[in-house]
Design a protein around this motif. Structure first.
Motif, PDB file in Angstrom:
ATOM      1  N   ARG A  42     -38.505 -18.451   6.006  1.00  0.00           N
ATOM      2  CA  ARG A  42     -38.907 -18.373   4.454  1.00  0.00           C
ATOM      3  C   ARG A  42     -38.342 -17.643   3.805  1.00  0.00           C
ATOM      4  NH1 ARG A  42     -39.861 -23.635   3.207  1.00  0.00           N
ATOM      5  NH2 ARG A  42     -41.804 -24.704   4.716  1.00  0.00           N
ATOM      6  N   LEU A  43     -38.578 -16.075   4.224  1.00  0.00           N
ATOM      7  CA  LEU A  43     -38.127 -14.896   3.994  1.00  0.00           C
ATOM      8  C   LEU A  43     -36.496 -15.434   4.057  1.00  0.00           C
ATOM      9  CD1 LEU A  43     -40.351 -12.359   5.156  1.00  0.00           C
ATOM     10  CD2 LEU A  43     -39.761 -13.204   3.190  1.00  0.00           C
ATOM     11  N   ALA A  44     -35.852 -15.587   5.026  1.00  0.00           N
ATOM     12  CA  ALA A  44     -34.205 -15.703   4.638  1.00  0.00           C
ATOM     13  C   ALA A  44     -34.048 -16.350   4.042  1.00  0.00           C
ATOM     14  CB  ALA A  44     -33.634 -15.827   5.936  1.00  0.00           C
ATOM     15  N   ALA A  45     -34.569 -17.828   3.329  1.00  0.00           N
ATOM     16  CA  ALA A  45     -34.185 -18.890   2.381  1.00  0.00           C
ATOM     17  C   ALA A  45     -34.586 -18.010   0.819  1.00  0.00           C
ATOM     18  CB  ALA A  45     -35.657 -20.278   2.563  1.00  0.00           C
ATOM     19  N   ALA A  46     -35.898 -17.787   0.281  1.00  0.00           N
ATOM     20  CA  ALA A  46     -36.160 -16.595  -0.051  1.00  0.00           C
ATOM     21  C   ALA A  46     -34.989 -15.710  -0.911  1.00  0.00           C
ATOM     22  CB  ALA A  46     -37.443 -16.073  -0.818  1.00  0.00           C
ATOM     23  N   SER A  47     -33.865 -15.233   0.222  1.00  0.00           N
ATOM     24  CA  SER A  47     -33.130 -14.067  -0.526  1.00  0.00           C
ATOM     25  C   SER A  47     -31.947 -15.128  -0.072  1.00  0.00           C
ATOM     26  CB  SER A  47     -33.446 -13.390   1.014  1.00  0.00           C
ATOM     27  OG  SER A  47     -34.474 -12.188   1.575  1.00  0.00           O
ATOM     28  N   ARG A  48     -32.210 -16.005   0.347  1.00  0.00           N
ATOM     29  CA  ARG A  48     -30.695 -16.217   0.452  1.00  0.00           C
ATOM     30  C   ARG A  48     -30.411 -17.330  -1.371  1.00  0.00           C
ATOM     31  NH1 ARG A  48     -28.983 -18.000   6.191  1.00  0.00           N
ATOM     32  NH2 ARG A  48     -27.790 -16.275   6.624  1.00  0.00           N
ATOM     33  N   SER A  49     -32.267 -17.749  -1.894  1.00  0.00           N
ATOM     34  CA  SER A  49     -32.122 -18.685  -3.352  1.00  0.00           C
ATOM     35  C   SER A  49     -31.325 -17.346  -4.397  1.00  0.00           C
ATOM     36  CB  SER A  49     -33.369 -19.311  -3.349  1.00  0.00           C
ATOM     37  OG  SER A  49     -33.595 -19.755  -2.697  1.00  0.00           O
ATOM     38  N   GLU A  50     -31.879 -16.395  -4.241  1.00  0.00           N
ATOM     39  CA  GLU A  50     -31.859 -14.719  -4.431  1.00  0.00           C
ATOM     40  C   GLU A  50     -30.454 -14.245  -5.297  1.00  0.00           C
ATOM     41  OE1 GLU A  50     -36.251 -12.802  -4.703  1.00  0.00           O
ATOM     42  OE2 GLU A  50     -34.689 -11.782  -3.121  1.00  0.00           O
ATOM     43  N   ALA A  51     -29.397 -14.593  -4.027  1.00  0.00           N
ATOM     44  CA  ALA A  51     -28.502 -13.975  -4.132  1.00  0.00           C
ATOM     45  C   ALA A  51     -27.338 -15.743  -4.716  1.00  0.00           C
ATOM     46  CB  ALA A  51     -28.336 -14.208  -2.278  1.00  0.00           C
ATOM     47  N   ARG A  52     -28.121 -16.695  -4.680  1.00  0.00           N
ATOM     48  CA  ARG A  52     -27.452 -17.670  -5.377  1.00  0.00           C
ATOM     49  C   ARG A  52     -27.234 -17.590  -6.706  1.00  0.00           C
ATOM     50  NH1 ARG A  52     -28.665 -20.732  -1.096  1.00  0.00           N
ATOM     51  NH2 ARG A  52     -30.168 -21.579  -2.038  1.00  0.00           N
ATOM     52  N   SER A  53     -28.684 -17.664  -7.054  1.00  0.00           N
ATOM     53  CA  SER A  53     -29.543 -17.487  -8.361  1.00  0.00           C
ATOM     54  C   SER A  53     -28.279 -16.262  -9.179  1.00  0.00           C
ATOM     55  CB  SER A  53     -31.136 -16.562  -8.571  1.00  0.00           C
ATOM     56  OG  SER A  53     -30.951 -16.439  -9.884  1.00  0.00           O
ATOM     57  N   ALA A  54     -27.815 -14.845  -8.552  1.00  0.00           N
ATOM     58  CA  ALA A  54     -27.304 -13.581  -8.712  1.00  0.00           C
ATOM     59  C   ALA A  54     -26.224 -14.260  -9.214  1.00  0.00           C
ATOM     60  CB  ALA A  54     -27.637 -12.861  -8.152  1.00  0.00           C
ATOM     61  N   LEU A  55     -25.327 -14.880  -8.521  1.00  0.00           N
ATOM     62  CA  LEU A  55     -24.051 -15.245  -8.547  1.00  0.00           C
ATOM     63  C   LEU A  55     -23.641 -16.695  -9.600  1.00  0.00           C
ATOM     64  CD1 LEU A  55     -23.024 -15.850  -4.910  1.00  0.00           C
ATOM     65  CD2 LEU A  55     -22.359 -13.815  -6.775  1.00  0.00           C
ATOM     66  N   LEU A  56     -24.776 -17.370 -10.070  1.00  0.00           N
ATOM     67  CA  LEU A  56     -24.766 -17.805 -11.138  1.00  0.00           C
ATOM     68  C   LEU A  56     -24.728 -16.986 -12.237  1.00  0.00           C
ATOM     69  CD1 LEU A  56     -26.669 -20.679  -9.735  1.00  0.00           C
ATOM     70  CD2 LEU A  56     -24.496 -20.886 -10.327  1.00  0.00           C
ATOM     71  N   GLN A  57     -25.762 -16.282 -12.642  1.00  0.00           N
ATOM     72  CA  GLN A  57     -25.975 -15.372 -13.441  1.00  0.00           C
ATOM     73  C   GLN A  57     -24.682 -14.994 -13.467  1.00  0.00           C
ATOM     74  OE1 GLN A  57     -29.572 -12.969 -13.585  1.00  0.00           O
ATOM     75  NE2 GLN A  57     -30.430 -14.366 -12.268  1.00  0.00           N
ATOM     76  N   ARG A  58     -23.907 -14.115 -12.768  1.00  0.00           N
ATOM     77  CA  ARG A  58     -22.903 -13.976 -12.382  1.00  0.00           C
ATOM     78  C   ARG A  58     -21.866 -14.161 -13.574  1.00  0.00           C
ATOM     79  NH1 ARG A  58     -17.537 -12.888 -10.351  1.00  0.00           N
ATOM     80  NH2 ARG A  58     -17.054  -9.940 -10.752  1.00  0.00           N
ATOM     81  N   GLU A  59     -21.466 -15.695 -12.736  1.00  0.00           N
ATOM     82  CA  GLU A  59     -20.925 -16.646 -13.713  1.00  0.00           C
ATOM     83  C   GLU A  59     -20.892 -16.716 -14.818  1.00  0.00           C
ATOM     84  OE1 GLU A  59     -19.464 -21.069 -12.903  1.00  0.00           O
ATOM     85  OE2 GLU A  59     -20.590 -20.015 -11.374  1.00  0.00           O
ATOM     86  N   SER A  60     -21.729 -16.779 -15.643  1.00  0.00           N
ATOM     87  CA  SER A  60     -22.780 -17.242 -16.900  1.00  0.00           C
ATOM     88  C   SER A  60     -22.668 -16.203 -17.152  1.00  0.00           C
ATOM     89  CB  SER A  60     -23.859 -17.386 -16.879  1.00  0.00           C
ATOM     90  OG  SER A  60     -24.748 -17.535 -18.219  1.00  0.00           O
ATOM     91  N   ARG A  61     -22.970 -14.731 -17.057  1.00  0.00           N
ATOM     92  CA  ARG A  61     -22.256 -13.527 -17.933  1.00  0.00           C
ATOM     93  C   ARG A  61     -20.782 -13.055 -17.724  1.00  0.00           C
ATOM     94  NH1 ARG A  61     -23.862 -10.739 -22.350  1.00  0.00           N
ATOM     95  NH2 ARG A  61     -23.407  -8.662 -22.035  1.00  0.00           N
ATOM     96  N   ALA A  62     -19.954 -13.094 -16.357  1.00  0.00           N
ATOM     97  CA  ALA A  62     -18.762 -13.187 -17.216  1.00  0.00           C
ATOM     98  C   ALA A  62     -17.809 -13.974 -18.309  1.00  0.00           C
ATOM     99  CB  ALA A  62     -17.418 -13.956 -15.439  1.00  0.00           C
ATOM    100  N   ASP A  63     -18.619 -15.281 -18.215  1.00  0.00           N
ATOM    101  CA  ASP A  63     -18.198 -16.334 -19.518  1.00  0.00           C
ATOM    102  C   ASP A  63     -18.942 -15.688 -20.719  1.00  0.00           C
ATOM    103  OD1 ASP A  63     -17.455 -18.174 -18.077  1.00  0.00           O
ATOM    104  OD2 ASP A  63     -18.448 -19.583 -17.414  1.00  0.00           O
ATOM    105  N   THR A  64     -19.905 -15.092 -20.683  1.00  0.00           N
ATOM    106  CA  THR A  64     -20.229 -14.991 -21.966  1.00  0.00           C
ATOM    107  C   THR A  64     -19.493 -13.135 -22.351  1.00  0.00           C
ATOM    108  OG1 THR A  64     -22.911 -15.383 -21.565  1.00  0.00           O
ATOM    109  CG2 THR A  64     -22.053 -13.066 -23.297  1.00  0.00           C
ATOM    110  N   LEU A  65     -19.081 -12.904 -21.397  1.00  0.00           N
ATOM    111  CA  LEU A  65     -18.292 -11.362 -21.773  1.00  0.00           C
ATOM    112  C   LEU A  65     -16.668 -11.658 -22.641  1.00  0.00           C
ATOM    113  CD1 LEU A  65     -19.456  -8.662 -19.417  1.00  0.00           C
ATOM    114  CD2 LEU A  65     -19.992  -8.761 -21.239  1.00  0.00           C
ATOM    115  N   LEU A  66     -16.357 -12.740 -21.896  1.00  0.00           N
ATOM    116  CA  LEU A  66     -14.816 -12.940 -22.421  1.00  0.00           C
ATOM    117  C   LEU A  66     -14.706 -13.687 -23.821  1.00  0.00           C
ATOM    118  CD1 LEU A  66     -12.342 -13.795 -21.444  1.00  0.00           C
ATOM    119  CD2 LEU A  66     -12.956 -15.548 -20.659  1.00  0.00           C
TER     120      LEU A  66
END
Length: 438
Positions: free
Chosen positions: A316-340
């Motif tokens: 469960r801890l591993a699944a939660a950490s990977r979900s957090e990783a996906r969330s951070a990458l999605l936020q990165r993608e959204s923030r990159a579009d905003t900065l552009l």
């Protein structure tokens, strides 16, 4: 009439922002007796060194590096002492041959790779603090540039208003002389007095803007307000590159995006560590015992945890950490579009202000100056009324104020462009020889 034109100019000057590497107009040049003691570039360097927020992030990074070393070290060994088989009827150490005194030493050894993963997970916090510091530095440099632009705009505008006062005083003298010669009217003198009285209000507004700008600089640089009492030099105006594509490409290395990437990497490491935790850490122990009038004894033991609940814990801890990783990458993608989007907006706004600066310097202000000179001669010749002369002077000052505002706005938009792209405000990539620096 004067205030109706001047006040909107000031209000807009306090809100807008953007200029480029352009020649300095006469309205920009400070008087020799008011030599500037403040400059933008040293303030931008100082804010990175002195701001408490950045110093705090440095401390966070140092703390994370220390914690990383601790996280990768072995657990402390355990030393124990024991008495075994002590008879309860006498509590004697010598009556029973089975009574034994023991000294034990135990050490837990994390499973292969766990120590490295724990150290790497904590090291990511240091990388995250470093990226956050770079991102915060960009915001502070932008805020410093905005405050400095306001300070320069307010002090330069004050000089223009003071010049306007002097011009109106001269016009009043001209009107008085013409009236004494029988060629004017008393109403001309009254109009001059009214316009002079109206100048007080914009001067108060400019004083408020200047005070706020100095206070903002003092806060950003963590210095006493008295450190910013000097006259500001005109801010440098780097040239705007004709092709902004290289700037946009650098957004991928932006500190905000790097911070989100570090968060994702930390979560991935934590996920791998959680899965590795399913493998038990062996605990090895040795002991030495001695008995009265009997041979000493030694022993050894190895203990393991049994991962009975791995499905509800480590997995469960591993699944939660990977979900957090996906969330951070999605936020990165959204923030990159905003900065552009922010970078494109800032570049377009800077380009507009650059064109306005050229227009004011090359056409509008020189034409307004010629109109004033023409109006003075025509009024003295009696071919125009005093109101026409006043209108010409007010229009000249209004255009000069707009020229100052365009320069301040250009600087602000370059600061926004620098923050959105992650480059230095005076980076060489902005120094295209497109515009003469004058």
């Amino acid at each position: 009439m004067f205030s109706s034109i001047f006040v909107p100019v000031l209000v807009a000057a306090a809100i807008a922002g953007a200029p480029d590497a352009l020649p300095v107009s006469r309205a920009q040049a400070p008087a020799e007796e008011n030599a500037p003691t403040l400059a933008l570039e040293p303030l931008l360097a100082a804010v990175v060194e002195r701001n408490p927020d950045l110093v705090a992030l440095d401390a966070q990074r140092a703390a994370a590096l220390d914690r990383a070393i601790a996280a990768g070290s072995l657990p402390h060994p355990m030393l124990g002492f024991a008495i075994r088989n002590l008879p309860v009827d006498t509590f004697s150490f010598t009556d029973d041959m089975m009574t034994m005194k023991e000294v034990m030493l135990r050490q837990q050894f994390p499973w292969f790779g766990k120590r490295e993963l724990r150290r790497e997970a904590v090291e990511q916090n240091a990388k995250l603090a470093e990226a956050e510091k770079a991102s915060q530095a960009l915001l502070l440099r932008q805020a410093t540039t905005d405050a400095y632009a306001n300070l320069w705009l307010s002090t330069s505008s004050v000089r223009l208003v003071e010049e306007q006062q002097q011009a109106l005083e001269r016009f009043r003298v001209i009107a008085r002389g013409r009236y004494a010669a029988g060629g004017g009217s008393q109403s001309d003198l009254l109009r001059a007095d009214v316009e002079l009285a109206r100048i007080t209000d914009p001067l108060l507004e400019l004083e408020e803007m200047e005070t706020a700008a100095r206070a903002a600089l003092a806060t950003l640089l963590h210095r006493p307000l008295a450190s910013f009492e000097g006259s500001p030099a005109a801010p440098p105006l780097p040239a705007l590159p004709a092709d902004p594509a290289p700037l946009y490409a650098r957004i991928e290395a932006h500190p905000e995006l790097r911070a989100l990437g570090e968060q994702a990497e930390r979560s991935e490491i934590e996920a791998r560590l959680a899965l590795r935790d399913r493998w038990p850490d062996p605990e090895v122990g040795v002991m030495w015992g001695f008995r009265t009038d009997m041979p000493d004894m030694v022993g050894a033991e190895v203990m393991f945890q049994i991962p009975v609940f791995a499905g509800s814990k480590e997995n469960r801890l591993a699944a939660a950490s990977r979900s957090e990783a996906r969330s951070a990458l999605l936020q990165r993608e959204s923030r990159a579009d905003t900065l552009l989007g922010e970078a494109r907006t800032a570049w377009a706004a800077a380009k507009r202000q650059r064109d306005l600066i050229r227009l004011y310097d090359e056409e509008i202000v020189p034409r307004a100056e010629r109109n004033v000179q023409s109006a003075i001669g025509s009024y003295q010749a009696g071919s125009v009324d005093f109101l026409t002369l006043l209108d010409a002077q007010v229009q000249l000052q209004a255009q000069q104020l707009e020229a100052l505002r365009a320069r301040a706005n250009y600087v602000r938009q370059l600061a926004r462009l620098a923050r959105a792209t992650g480059v230095s405000l005076f980076d060489e990539s902005l120094a295209a020889p497109e515009v003469d620096r004058g």
